[in-house]
Design a protein around this motif. Structure first.
Motif, PDB file in Angstrom:
ATOM      1  N   VAL A 189       0.626  -0.949   0.143  1.00  0.00           N
ATOM      2  CA  VAL A 189       0.044   0.076   0.009  1.00  0.00           C
ATOM      3  C   VAL A 189       1.009   1.339   0.027  1.00  0.00           C
ATOM      4  O   VAL A 189       0.365   2.192  -0.869  1.00  0.00           O
ATOM      5  N   GLU A 190       2.153   1.440   0.851  1.00  0.00           N
ATOM      6  CA  GLU A 190       3.159   2.516   0.458  1.00  0.00           C
ATOM      7  C   GLU A 190       3.074   2.738  -0.579  1.00  0.00           C
ATOM      8  O   GLU A 190       3.734   3.824  -1.306  1.00  0.00           O
ATOM      9  N   ILE A 191       4.168   1.406  -1.022  1.00  0.00           N
ATOM     10  CA  ILE A 191       4.095   1.767  -2.819  1.00  0.00           C
ATOM     11  C   ILE A 191       3.757   2.421  -3.674  1.00  0.00           C
ATOM     12  O   ILE A 191       3.344   3.263  -3.761  1.00  0.00           O
ATOM     13  N   ILE A 192       2.022   1.759  -3.417  1.00  0.00           N
ATOM     14  CA  ILE A 192       1.367   2.011  -4.650  1.00  0.00           C
ATOM     15  C   ILE A 192       1.253   3.945  -4.416  1.00  0.00           C
ATOM     16  O   ILE A 192       1.267   4.733  -4.571  1.00  0.00           O
ATOM     17  N   LEU A 193       0.986   4.494  -3.076  1.00  0.00           N
ATOM     18  CA  LEU A 193       1.231   5.657  -2.493  1.00  0.00           C
ATOM     19  C   LEU A 193       1.877   6.823  -2.732  1.00  0.00           C
ATOM     20  O   LEU A 193       1.513   7.733  -3.603  1.00  0.00           O
ATOM     21  N   SER A 194       2.503   6.130  -2.570  1.00  0.00           N
ATOM     22  CA  SER A 194       4.247   6.618  -2.519  1.00  0.00           C
ATOM     23  C   SER A 194       4.589   6.611  -4.369  1.00  0.00           C
ATOM     24  O   SER A 194       4.544   7.648  -5.205  1.00  0.00           O
ATOM     25  N   VAL A 195       4.127   6.244  -5.123  1.00  0.00           N
ATOM     26  CA  VAL A 195       3.832   5.460  -6.678  1.00  0.00           C
ATOM     27  C   VAL A 195       2.884   6.552  -7.447  1.00  0.00           C
ATOM     28  O   VAL A 195       3.324   7.839  -7.660  1.00  0.00           O
ATOM     29  N   LEU A 196       2.139   6.998  -6.577  1.00  0.00           N
ATOM     30  CA  LEU A 196       0.639   8.254  -7.082  1.00  0.00           C
ATOM     31  C   LEU A 196       1.528   9.451  -6.696  1.00  0.00           C
ATOM     32  O   LEU A 196       0.918  11.174  -7.246  1.00  0.00           O
ATOM     33  N   MET A 197       2.045   9.148  -5.605  1.00  0.00           N
ATOM     34  CA  MET A 197       2.907  10.679  -4.920  1.00  0.00           C
ATOM     35  C   MET A 197       3.554  11.603  -6.029  1.00  0.00           C
ATOM     36  O   MET A 197       3.370  12.254  -5.941  1.00  0.00           O
ATOM     37  N   PHE A 198       4.131  10.987  -6.452  1.00  0.00           N
ATOM     38  CA  PHE A 198       4.734  11.010  -7.213  1.00  0.00           C
ATOM     39  C   PHE A 198       4.817  11.917  -8.473  1.00  0.00           C
ATOM     40  O   PHE A 198       5.016  13.024  -8.695  1.00  0.00           O
TER      41      PHE A 198
END
Length: 119
Positions: free
Chosen positions: A94-103
């Motif tokens: 979940v953190e990986i997905i959210l960080s990619v979306l944030m970038f």
């Protein structure tokens, strides 16, 4: 034909809020630790996001840039959680997905600002 214009600030704020919510649930509730550890982890995880969110809320160019940089740190943390084979692998995903979306949101916001001539 209709042209769409990217509105940069709202997606970045949304993803930052989702990341803060997820980290608060994960580190504050789902992880078994003492109250002092919960407080330390939450402050270390949420304070940078809160500072960047305030800069993005004020529509400062540096806030968008810093949210992109900050997303790489959360991406590294998510990859580490997944890679170590911890019992909470889903939390890292979940953190990986959210960080990619944030970038992606921060990059899109910076491109939109550059295209519109904002500084």
């Amino acid at each position: 034909m209709m042209r769409f214009q990217y509105a940069g600030r709202a997606p970045v704020i949304l993803v930052l809020a989702l990341m803060m919510l997820w980290l608060a649930v994960w580190l504050g509730v789902l992880v078994t630790a003492g109250p002092a550890q919960h407080a330390l982890w939450l402050s270390l995880a949420l304070l940078p996001l809160l500072i960047v969110m305030l800069a993005v809320w004020r529509d400062m160019k540096g806030g968008f840039a810093w949210s992109g940089f900050l997303s790489l740190g959360y991406l590294a943390q998510g990859i580490t959680v997944v890679w170590t084979g911890a019992t909470q692998t889903y939390a890292g995903i979940v953190e990986i997905i959210l960080s990619v979306l944030m970038f992606a949101a921060a990059s899109g916001a910076l491109r939109a600002r550059r295209g519109s001539g904002q500084r």
